[in-house]
Design a protein around this motif. Structure first.
Motif, short mmCIF file in Angstrom:
data_model
loop_
_atom_site.label_atom_id
_atom_site.label_comp_id
_atom_site.label_asym_id
_atom_site.label_seq_id
_atom_site.Cartn_x
_atom_site.Cartn_y
_atom_site.Cartn_z
N HIS A 1 -51.10 -5.29 -36.32
CA HIS A 1 -51.74 -5.02 -35.03
C HIS A 1 -51.53 -6.19 -34.06
N ALA A 2 -51.66 -7.42 -34.55
CA ALA A 2 -51.51 -8.59 -33.68
C ALA A 2 -50.10 -8.70 -33.13
N MET A 3 -49.10 -8.34 -33.94
CA MET A 3 -47.71 -8.44 -33.48
C MET A 3 -47.43 -7.43 -32.38
N VAL A 4 -47.93 -6.20 -32.53
CA VAL A 4 -47.72 -5.19 -31.49
C VAL A 4 -48.39 -5.63 -30.19
N THR A 5 -49.59 -6.13 -30.28
CA THR A 5 -50.31 -6.59 -29.09
C THR A 5 -49.55 -7.70 -28.39
N GLU A 6 -49.02 -8.64 -29.18
CA GLU A 6 -48.26 -9.75 -28.62
C GLU A 6 -46.99 -9.24 -27.94
N ARG A 7 -46.35 -8.24 -28.52
CA ARG A 7 -45.13 -7.69 -27.91
C ARG A 7 -45.44 -7.00 -26.60
N LEU A 8 -46.51 -6.22 -26.55
CA LEU A 8 -46.86 -5.52 -25.32
C LEU A 8 -47.26 -6.49 -24.21
N ASP A 9 -47.76 -7.66 -24.59
CA ASP A 9 -48.13 -8.69 -23.62
C ASP A 9 -46.94 -9.53 -23.19
N SER A 10 -45.76 -9.28 -23.78
CA SER A 10 -44.56 -10.07 -23.46
C SER A 10 -43.41 -9.15 -23.06
N PRO A 11 -43.54 -8.49 -21.91
CA PRO A 11 -42.49 -7.54 -21.48
C PRO A 11 -41.31 -8.27 -20.85
N HIS A 12 -40.65 -9.15 -21.63
CA HIS A 12 -39.63 -10.03 -21.08
C HIS A 12 -38.43 -9.29 -20.52
N SER A 13 -38.17 -8.09 -21.04
CA SER A 13 -36.95 -7.38 -20.64
C SER A 13 -37.13 -6.50 -19.41
N ASN A 14 -38.37 -6.40 -18.90
CA ASN A 14 -38.60 -5.49 -17.79
C ASN A 14 -37.80 -5.87 -16.54
N ASP A 15 -37.77 -7.18 -16.23
CA ASP A 15 -37.04 -7.63 -15.04
C ASP A 15 -35.55 -7.40 -15.20
N ILE A 16 -35.04 -7.64 -16.41
CA ILE A 16 -33.61 -7.44 -16.65
C ILE A 16 -33.26 -5.97 -16.49
N ARG A 17 -34.07 -5.09 -17.08
CA ARG A 17 -33.81 -3.66 -16.97
C ARG A 17 -33.87 -3.19 -15.51
N ALA A 18 -34.87 -3.66 -14.78
CA ALA A 18 -35.00 -3.25 -13.38
C ALA A 18 -33.78 -3.68 -12.58
N PHE A 19 -33.28 -4.88 -12.86
CA PHE A 19 -32.09 -5.38 -12.14
C PHE A 19 -30.86 -4.56 -12.45
N THR A 20 -30.60 -4.31 -13.75
CA THR A 20 -29.38 -3.59 -14.11
C THR A 20 -29.43 -2.12 -13.69
N VAL A 21 -30.61 -1.50 -13.78
CA VAL A 21 -30.73 -0.10 -13.37
C VAL A 21 -30.49 0.04 -11.87
N SER A 22 -31.11 -0.82 -11.06
CA SER A 22 -30.93 -0.73 -9.61
C SER A 22 -29.48 -1.04 -9.23
N SER A 23 -28.86 -2.01 -9.92
CA SER A 23 -27.46 -2.33 -9.65
C SER A 23 -26.54 -1.18 -10.06
N THR A 24 -26.88 -0.52 -11.17
CA THR A 24 -26.10 0.62 -11.63
C THR A 24 -26.15 1.76 -10.62
N LEU A 25 -27.34 2.09 -10.14
CA LEU A 25 -27.48 3.18 -9.17
C LEU A 25 -26.71 2.87 -7.89
N ALA A 26 -26.81 1.61 -7.43
CA ALA A 26 -26.11 1.23 -6.21
C ALA A 26 -24.60 1.36 -6.38
N ALA A 27 -24.08 0.93 -7.54
CA ALA A 27 -22.64 1.02 -7.79
C ALA A 27 -22.19 2.46 -7.96
N ALA A 28 -23.00 3.29 -8.66
CA ALA A 28 -22.63 4.69 -8.92
C ALA A 28 -22.51 5.49 -7.64
N LEU A 29 -23.25 5.12 -6.61
CA LEU A 29 -23.20 5.86 -5.35
C LEU A 29 -21.84 5.74 -4.67
#
Length: 450
Positions: free
Chosen positions: A302-330
């Motif tokens: 339980h503690a490990m899952v809680t710690e992971r949910l409190d550490s969304p380190h990849s969210n910024d990376i995903r947001a950057f690559t997704v937005s860049s992908t959409l811009a390039a695909a257009l």
């Protein structure tokens, strides 16, 4: 669907052991070699590429059986392949502001993906053109369950020995210009875990016997569905006891994988079954879910899952690559660019890249955060739409099939549509998706699906 144990097909009840079935029906050996023999493929360095190898004898079988049956939705996949071929015209092009470079790595990636898309189609046709006597449905389901056991074992290995790795025979034979490619190396170099900076420190995430930690998570959730059908729904008392023990063990690498997509997928699976099951089966599932939740909150997991949910380190990376992908695909919305492109910089700086002190650093590939985004940059909005239509059509056609295999197959198709936002479909996931599709197609031709 009730708690009463569903009746297995007559051919399976008469001879439930898998080994005699392989000896009695040798035409089915390629799919058995792929699923049951996957640990050997992984150790040899073929891993996800093994589907290309076994597709060759499958194609020979199909050639001798003409004319062939084709599944509903076959046309969508053929159109998808046509768009893929057309996208090769754009391999030498790049979106405005991106460097134009076409080298062996880009061509290698394009060719490998083409071979995979064709190979999984051959697998579907092969499975759909085998009779129930040649390959009983339950045998195929239990072979998928056997790969689930391999996946759990690989996950446990990644938890207790995360540094385990070795050089495969394929890796030794390939020239450096191929084996040194990062995409290829992930496929041919067996490792137990992928170490990432997730919780503020180096965190090993299980990936054996697959190519990436995310592939391990997505594949486990798909194989879990078929393991439950083969070992629990169609299992006797001993099989059910064994299944319960395996699922308890699997919970450990599932949590240690720190894989939020996997956790969401399991949650979606439970909700789906609660909606679609009826009567006593729904009550039994609620009881199992409540027991699992109680066990979870009273253990260190339980503690490990809680710690992971409190550490969304990849969210910024995903947001950057997704937005860049959409811009390039257009800039090439119809057929894309044939393959991925590297982003300009990352979510923090435009100067990021490989260096002597950080060889794993670099520009994140556009489309690397999910199959949908990959298709948008590689095959444009047309290719992405055809991919989605193929799997949405499978859900629509088979929704009324309330047999255990029908319910399980539709669930997998829903997971495919969920995971395309967060997981790459290549390499091994797509093979499991299409085998699940073939199970649905085969099942629609049996009385049990009525």
């Amino acid at each position: 669907m009730s708690l009463a144990e569903p009746a297995a097909p007559p051919s399976v009840r008469a001879e439930p052991d898998v080994r005699p079935l392989i000896r009695a029906h040798p035409v089915a050996w390629p799919i058995g070699a792929l699923l049951v023999g996957y640990p050997l493929w992984w150790a040899l360095g073929f891993g996800g590429l093994s589907v290309i190898v076994v597709a060759v004898p499958m194609a020979v079988v199909l050639w001798r059986r003409r004319p062939l049956r084709v599944p509903p939705g076959f046309g969508w996949w053929m159109l998808f392949l046509a768009v893929y071929l057309l996208s090769a015209l754009m391999l030498a092009e790049s979106p405005p502001g991106y460097a134009v470079e076409i080298g062996p790595g880009r061509m290698l990636g394009y060719t490998m993906r083409l071979m995979l898309y064709v190979s999984v189609l051959i697998v579907v046709l092969y499975l759909g053109n085998l009779t129930e006597k040649e390959l009983p449905q339950l045998t195929l389901v239990r072979w998928m369950g056997a790969l689930f056991l391999t996946t759990v074992a690989g996950g446990v290995l990644g938890v207790i020995a995360p540094r385990f790795e070795f050089t495969s025979p394929v890796e030794l034979l390939l020239p450096e210009w191929i084996g040194g490619n990062s995409f290829v190396r992930n496929l041919i170099h067996p490792t137990a875990a992928q170490t990432q900076w997730v919780l503020g420190y180096a965190s090993p995430r299980p990936e054996a016997p697959f190519e990436w930690a995310n592939a391990w998570g997505g594949n486990l959730s798909v194989l879990l569905v078929w393991f439950v059908v083969g070992w629990w729904v169609y299992g006797g008392a001993r099989r059910k006891l064994f299944a319960a023990a395996v699922l308890a063990i699997a919970a450990v690498p599932v949590v240690y994988s720190l894989n939020r997509g996997l956790w969401v997928g399991i949650g979606v699976s439970v909700v789906y079954l609660l909606v679609r099951l009826g009567g006593k089966a729904r009550m039994a599932l609620c009881a199992v879910a409540a027991g699992a939740a109680l066990l979870f909150v009273t253990t260190p997991l339980h503690a490990m899952v809680t710690e992971r949910l409190d550490s969304p380190h990849s969210n910024d990376i995903r947001a950057f690559t997704v937005s860049s992908t959409l811009a390039a695909a257009l800039h090439s919305p119809v057929v894309g660019y044939g393959n991925t492109r590297n982003a300009q910089g990352n979510h923090r700086s435009i100067t990021t890249g490989k260096s002597d002190w950080c060889p794993t650093c670099g520009h994140p590939p556009l489309g690397s955060d999910g199959q949908l985004w990959h298709l948008l940059i590689a095959q444009g909005f047309t290719g992405a739409a055809l991919y989605v239509l193929f799997f949405v059509g499978a859900v629509r056609r088979h929704w009324r099939d309330r047999s255990p295999i029908g319910l399980a197959g539709v669930l997998v198709m829903i997971l495919v549509l969920l995971y395309m936002f967060v997981y790459d479909g290549l390499v091994t996931p797509l093979s499991l998706y299409l085998i699940s599709f073939a199970l649905l197609w085969r099942n629609s031709q049996t009385p049990e699906s009525a």
